[in-house]
Design an enzyme around this catalytic site. Structure first.
Site, PDB file in Angstrom:
ATOM      1  N   GLU A 148      -6.679 -23.288  -4.489  1.00 26.30           N
ATOM      2  CA  GLU A 148      -8.098 -22.754  -4.250  1.00 26.30           C
ATOM      3  C   GLU A 148      -8.454 -23.293  -2.963  1.00 26.30           C
ATOM      4  O   GLU A 148      -8.248 -24.545  -2.680  1.00 26.30           O
ATOM      5  CB  GLU A 148      -8.870 -22.963  -5.572  1.00 26.30           C
ATOM      6  CG  GLU A 148      -8.959 -22.073  -6.660  1.00 26.30           C
ATOM      7  CD  GLU A 148      -9.932 -22.538  -7.681  1.00 26.30           C
ATOM      8  OE1 GLU A 148     -10.800 -23.291  -7.511  1.00 26.30           O
ATOM      9  OE2 GLU A 148      -9.620 -22.002  -8.793  1.00 26.30           O
ATOM     10  N   LYS A 207       3.058  -0.850   0.002  1.00 20.56           N
ATOM     11  CA  LYS A 207       3.389   0.709   0.051  1.00 20.56           C
ATOM     12  C   LYS A 207       4.496   0.741   1.138  1.00 20.56           C
ATOM     13  O   LYS A 207       5.342   0.413   1.130  1.00 20.56           O
ATOM     14  CB  LYS A 207       1.995   1.292   0.437  1.00 20.56           C
ATOM     15  CG  LYS A 207       1.114   1.267  -1.102  1.00 20.56           C
ATOM     16  CD  LYS A 207      -0.243   2.102  -1.022  1.00 20.56           C
ATOM     17  CE  LYS A 207      -0.756   2.123  -2.109  1.00 20.56           C
ATOM     18  NZ  LYS A 207      -1.899   1.060  -2.194  1.00 20.56           N
ATOM     19  N   ASP A 212      -9.274   1.441   5.485  1.00 16.81           N
ATOM     20  CA  ASP A 212      -8.177   0.910   4.557  1.00 16.81           C
ATOM     21  C   ASP A 212      -6.935   1.563   4.916  1.00 16.81           C
ATOM     22  O   ASP A 212      -6.883   2.942   4.716  1.00 16.81           O
ATOM     23  CB  ASP A 212      -8.814   1.362   3.222  1.00 16.81           C
ATOM     24  CG  ASP A 212      -7.866   1.248   2.007  1.00 16.81           C
ATOM     25  OD1 ASP A 212      -6.882   0.879   2.347  1.00 16.81           O
ATOM     26  OD2 ASP A 212      -8.535   1.252   0.974  1.00 16.81           O
ATOM     27  N   TYR A 221      -1.349 -24.035  -8.078  1.00 13.76           N
ATOM     28  CA  TYR A 221      -2.901 -23.596  -7.447  1.00 13.76           C
ATOM     29  C   TYR A 221      -3.274 -24.116  -6.399  1.00 13.76           C
ATOM     30  O   TYR A 221      -2.949 -25.239  -5.630  1.00 13.76           O
ATOM     31  CB  TYR A 221      -3.678 -24.168  -8.710  1.00 13.76           C
ATOM     32  CG  TYR A 221      -4.427 -23.435  -9.800  1.00 13.76           C
ATOM     33  CD1 TYR A 221      -5.122 -22.335  -9.280  1.00 13.76           C
ATOM     34  CD2 TYR A 221      -4.115 -23.548 -10.782  1.00 13.76           C
ATOM     35  CE1 TYR A 221      -5.660 -21.224  -9.964  1.00 13.76           C
ATOM     36  CE2 TYR A 221      -4.690 -22.366 -11.882  1.00 13.76           C
ATOM     37  CZ  TYR A 221      -5.282 -21.422 -11.580  1.00 13.76           C
ATOM     38  OH  TYR A 221      -5.632 -20.669 -12.399  1.00 13.76           O
ATOM     39  N   THR A 223      -3.009  -2.862   1.410  1.00 18.19           N
ATOM     40  CA  THR A 223      -2.190  -3.309   0.471  1.00 18.19           C
ATOM     41  C   THR A 223      -0.926  -3.840   1.360  1.00 18.19           C
ATOM     42  O   THR A 223      -0.600  -3.199   2.069  1.00 18.19           O
ATOM     43  CB  THR A 223      -1.734  -2.571  -0.512  1.00 18.19           C
ATOM     44  OG1 THR A 223      -1.518  -1.256  -0.292  1.00 18.19           O
ATOM     45  CG2 THR A 223      -3.027  -2.368  -1.570  1.00 18.19           C
ATOM     46  N   ARG A 274       3.311  -6.710  -4.588  1.00 12.87           N
ATOM     47  CA  ARG A 274       2.027  -6.324  -4.817  1.00 12.87           C
ATOM     48  C   ARG A 274       1.057  -7.494  -3.874  1.00 12.87           C
ATOM     49  O   ARG A 274       1.156  -8.723  -4.346  1.00 12.87           O
ATOM     50  CB  ARG A 274       1.848  -6.396  -6.393  1.00 12.87           C
ATOM     51  CG  ARG A 274       2.807  -5.548  -7.035  1.00 12.87           C
ATOM     52  CD  ARG A 274       2.687  -4.155  -6.574  1.00 12.87           C
ATOM     53  NE  ARG A 274       1.425  -3.498  -7.077  1.00 12.87           N
ATOM     54  CZ  ARG A 274       1.648  -2.098  -7.513  1.00 12.87           C
ATOM     55  NH1 ARG A 274       2.672  -1.576  -7.766  1.00 12.87           N
ATOM     56  NH2 ARG A 274       0.414  -1.328  -7.973  1.00 12.87           N
TER      57      ARG A 274
HETATM   58  N1  DSN Z   1      -2.902   3.610  -6.361  1.00  9.76           N
HETATM   59  C1  DSN Z   1      -2.747   3.757  -4.893  1.00  9.76           C
HETATM   60  C2  DSN Z   1      -2.233   5.188  -4.635  1.00  9.76           C
HETATM   61  O1  DSN Z   1      -1.362   5.580  -5.683  1.00  9.76           O
HETATM   62  O2  DSN Z   1      -2.417   5.790  -3.882  1.00  9.76           O
HETATM   63  C3  DSN Z   1      -4.300   3.845  -4.311  1.00  9.76           C
HETATM   64  O3  DSN Z   1      -4.619   2.674  -4.725  1.00  9.76           O
END
Ligand code: DSN
Length: 415
Positions: free
Chosen positions: A52, A225, A196, A50, A222, A231
């Site tokens: 925080e 990707k 984003d 942890y 994120t 993640r």
């Molecule tokens: N779930 C993502 C996507 O597949 O584009 C977006 O958050």
């Protein structure tokens, strides 16, 4: 004791999923394969800890090493994206966006984002059922009938509603986003601009998509990707953001913790640090360039095979097929394609006459197949399989045949 001995049932399910990933083509544009190094960091003892707070300002003892790990991720993010502040604690993209809204807005204030059916995201103000649509007042723009962003219409809408925050960056938009146009619109109405870049972060750092850094005050992304990490997510505050509000970095950090989250997931943060190191390499730049080359090769052959694409092509990693000409809906096509070993999303197309559960389109992308080392030749093959699978959608025998061919190709490009 090993997972296999402790929980053989679960171990078997993971093994099967691994085999599925190995033997099928992952063409969902938001999915990718994290490297072994990233997976090792995520599966490490850091999950036990942890922490925080933030480095050197924690509410738990035992921080000697995790402080250094989080700081490493922060420094790498700042350097790679060329921003003065990075928060690497958001658990994923939705909490990252929520933290930005929490930092900038009061409940009930106006946010303006792209409609989900045009390629936006649930957290960009989807009305009624999401936190962004319930706790804020959403104004939603759409792409034009041709599928392209219509900056004049967006400006008109912004002038009419004067939102406090404008959100750009999409999940199903195959073209370059002209950040400078959004920046001009935001300036005109006195709004914050948030980009984003979850889908295109890897392309941005490799220079194959323009960077929003000079134009937006805040950037969320994120990390799993095109960035090929674990993640997780990050919030980046730009120089422009700090010029507008010198307290912006502090506000963001406070919104993430204690505003929205408790203890950060240090194993994910370590995975982010690793992926940012990998993304800084010359190899990664080549990888990102190949993602786009592959997407364009796929586009070319899909068009040759008679498919219609929203906007007629792509500039990034993502392709949106309008299947109405083929007389099949996206859901049916996605199921058929999966039976042939090609895993894609069913997706709405702009102004879709059909409902989201049974839309007219398919969304696919090239990040994961490019990670496997595939190139333009293999994209051509994939486009042929698409056509064959959709044409022979009622023949289990034909679909099985394609699946075997897909499996043979996958064997040549192991994970
Ligand atoms: N779930 C993502 C996507 O597949 O584009 C977006 O958050």
């Amino acid at each position: 004791m090993s997972l296999k001995n402790t929980d053989p049932k679960l171990a078997e399910l993971i093994k099967k999923e691994q085999q599925r990933q190995q033997e099928t083509l992952m063409l969902i544009p938001s999915e990718n394969y994290a490297s072994e190094a990233v997976q090792q960091a995520v599966g490490s003892c850091l999950a036990n800890k942890y922490a925080e707070g933030y480095p050197r300002r924690r509410y738990y003892q035992g921080q000697a090493y995790v402080d250094q790990i989080e700081q490493l991720a922060i420094e790498r993010a700042k350097k790679l994206f060329n921003v003065p502040h990075a928060n690497v604690q958001p658990y994923s993209g939705s909490p990252a966006n929520a933290a930005v809204y929490m930092a900038l807005l009061q409940a009930g204030e106006k946010i303006m984002g792209m409609k989900l059916s045009s390629g936006g995201h649930l957290t960009h103000g989807h009305p009624k059922i999401t936190f962004s649509g319930k706790f804020f007042q959403p104004v939603q723009y759409q792409v034009g009938k041709d599928g392209w962003l219509d900056y004049q219409a967006i400006e008109k809408l912004a002038l009419k509603h004067r939102p406090k925050l404008i959100i750009t960056g999409y999940t199903a938009y195959p073209r370059i986003v002209e950040w400078q146009k959004f920046s001009a619109i935001a300036k005109k109405v006195g709004a914050w601009l948030m980009a984003d870049i979850s889908h295109i972060a890897g392309l941005v750092i490799a220079g194959v998509h323009p960077s929003p850094v000079p134009y937006a005050e805040l950037i969320t992304t994120t990390t799993h990707k095109t960035l090929r990490g674990p993640r997780g997510a990050m919030i980046l505050v730009t120089q422009k953001g700090l010029q507008k509000d010198s307290q912006l970095a502090k506000k963001i950090d406070r919104a993430v913790f204690p505003g929205l989250q408790g203890g950060p997931h240090l194993n994910s943060i370590a995975g982010i640090a690793v992926c940012l190191k990998q993304a800084a390499s010359a190899n990664f730049k080549k990888y990102a360039q190949q993602i786009v080359k592959n997407a364009q090769a796929l586009v070319k052959e899909l068009i040759n095979q008679g498919f219609e694409l929203v906007t007629g092509g792509t500039d990034n990693h993502l392709i949106l097929i309008d299947l109405r000409k083929q007389g099949v809906d996206g859901k049916t096509a996605a199921v058929v394609l999966e039976a042939a070993g090609l895993v894609v999303n069913y997706n709405t197309i702009p102004y879709d006459p059909n409902p989201p559960r049974c839309p007219s389109g398919i969304r696919l992308g090239t990040p994961a197949v490019t990670s496997r080392g595939m190139g333009e030749l293999q994209m051509k093959k994939i486009a042929h399989w698409f056509k064959q699978a959709i044409d022979s959608r009622d023949s289990t025998k034909e679909l099985d045949k394609i699946k075997k061919e897909v499996k043979a190709l996958c064997r040549k490009y192991p994970l």
